[in-house]
Design an enzyme around this catalytic site. Structure first.
Site, mmCIF file in Angstrom:
data_model
loop_
_atom_site.group_PDB
_atom_site.id
_atom_site.type_symbol
_atom_site.label_atom_id
_atom_site.label_comp_id
_atom_site.label_asym_id
_atom_site.label_seq_id
_atom_site.Cartn_x
_atom_site.Cartn_y
_atom_site.Cartn_z
ATOM 1 C CB CYS A 108 -0.857 0.010 1.321
ATOM 2 S SG CYS A 108 -1.779 1.648 1.335
ATOM 3 C CB CYS A 111 -1.880 4.690 4.193
ATOM 4 S SG CYS A 111 -3.572 4.006 3.408
ATOM 5 C CB SER A 112 0.465 0.769 6.315
ATOM 6 O OG SER A 112 -0.598 1.586 7.207
ATOM 7 C CB CYS A 113 -4.456 -0.821 2.674
ATOM 8 S SG CYS A 113 -5.125 0.750 2.668
#
Lengths: 204, 225
Positions: A108, A111-113
């Site tokens: 991602c 962000c950090s999905c």
């Protein structure tokens, strides 16, 4: 309009991060807006109950049961929900299969999905600037840092999770695992193999 | 046209440092606490996921770069609480304590946690926007990558994929549009696609002629190619 003033409210909190968290927790608790016991429960859930073991069960079942695998690749959300894996950050699941022709890897960049119900909270490297920046541009160099080298005939498909779809990689079943039980197979499935930065373990 | 979080393709970040499979979920106790406070406060229902992402993105580039992951979360949460009127700045410096906050009836209780986490928050919605593209169809993303509703607003089209040509791989149904939802302009659901781009379309020096990057992109980010 997004306001971009530089006196963000967070600057009013203590500079040291652990104290900053503590200050916010104290303020919200005193106002009755959070229940500290609920925080303990959330931490316990992601520390002890929800993690890569869930994903490994799904992968081992897919390796063992062709009908299950077919259904999983068609509609992962429903299939994993039937196993009890559904919830926050896993509301829309897609499973992508590694083959000798194509290797899948998930990132991602914005962000950090990450698919929490199947893999838990992402590891630090997944959330790092280096991984977010480089996985899309030079996935093979990143894979090399994980000790993975792919044959030239294998193409790489990197999935940048820009929406609420959460991707899980179905790694290739290792050779020499014929006749192994689902439970045995699940021990070969690593977290990294389900993100696509690793391969499943070969049985000892 | 972009913000510091939009780092896909950037040079200069150094190696990725893998961690052992059994490394602790939370490297520090406060990391777990930061995650839990953020989730619990989210259940007060005063913002949505798009607004919370945009708040983290609006950290100044200096803060974004120097803050660790959970520092971004906790700082974003402080900003969300004040921006949405849950707290006032005086609360953050500890000057004001009020035990009867109007939202306290919504507090997430410990026994409600398993149900609340298991329930999730799906982003698909019925929509009257018809799907304009078919599987396999050639498309091109907007250029520049930017929110078209709000200047400097939230968008999920990364800058590295702006103006790139790809093909529709799958249709995910109709989903809430972050560009609208992050700014209180409504959920505005529309078709969401997985779009595959050849690496050679995105990078000057791709690693392999058949490598691809797939992004999930909303219909309004795309034009026929």
């Amino acid at each position: 309009m997004p306001h971009d003033d530089h006196d963000h409210p967070h600057a009013l909190l203590p500079p040291e991060p652990a104290l900053r968290v503590k200050a916010l927790e104290t303020i919200l608790t005193r106002k009755g807006l959070i229940d500290p016991a609920a925080l303990d429960e959330i931490i316990d859930t992601y520390q002890n109950k929800i993690g890569p073991k869930n994903g490994a069960r799904v992968v081992a079942k897919a390796w063992s049961d062709p009908e299950f695998k077919k259904a999983l690749l068609e509609d992962a959300t429903q299939v994993v929900a039937d196993l009890g894996f559904y919830g926050r950050q896993g509301e829309h699941m897609v499973v992508v299969e590694n083959t000798t022709d194509q290797h899948n890897m998930v990132v991602c960049t914005l962000c950090s999905c990450y698919p929490w119900p199947l893999l838990g909270i992402p590891p630090g490297w997944y959330k790092s600037d280096a991984y977010r920046a480089r996985a899309v541009r030079e996935p093979r160099k990143v894979l090399a840092e994980f000790g993975v080298e792919l044959p030239t005939k294998t193409s790489v498909r990197v999935w940048d999770s820009t929406a609420e779809i959460r991707y899980l990689v179905l790694p290739m079943r290792p050779d020499g695992t014929e006749g192994m039980s689902e439970d045995g197979l699940a021990t070969l499935v690593t977290r990294d193999s389900m993100i696509g930065t690793g391969l499943a373990r070969v049985p000892a | 046209m972009t913000r510091v979080h939009d780092m896909g393709g950037r040079f200069g970040d150094g190696p990725v440092v893998p961690e052992a499979e059994d490394s602790p979920v939370f490297a520090e106790d406060w990391h777990g606490r930061a995650l839990a406070v953020t989730l619990a406060a989210g259940f007060l229902g005063q913002w949505n996921i798009d607004k919370s992402r945009h708040t983290r993105e609006r950290l100044s580039p200096k803060d974004y770069a120097r803050f660790s992951y959970y520092e971004k979360w906790i700082s974003g949460l402080a900003d969300l609480l004040v921006d949405n009127g849950v707290l006032c700045p005086e609360d953050l410096i500890g000057d004001e304590y009020d035990s009867s906050h109007p939202l306290s009836s919504r507090v997430l209780q410990a026994q409600a946690v398993p149900g609340a986490l298991a329930k999730g928050g799906p982003a698909d919605r019925p929509s009257d926007v018809p799907a304009q593209f078919e599987i396999g169809q050639a498309v091109q993303t907007l250029h520049p990558a930017a929110n078209r509703l709000v200047d400097g607003g939230h968008t999920r089209l990364p800058i590295y994929a702006a103006g790139a040509k790809g093909r529709i791989l799958r249709l995910h149904g109709t989903h809430v549009l972050p560009d609208s939802n992050a700014h209180g302009l409504g959920e505005a659901p529309e078709p969401l696609y997985a779009v595959a781009f050849p690496a050679s379309e995105l990078w000057a020096d791709p690693e392999h002629p058949r490598d691809e990057v797939v992004l999930d992109l909303w219909q309004s980010y795309l034009e026929p190619a």
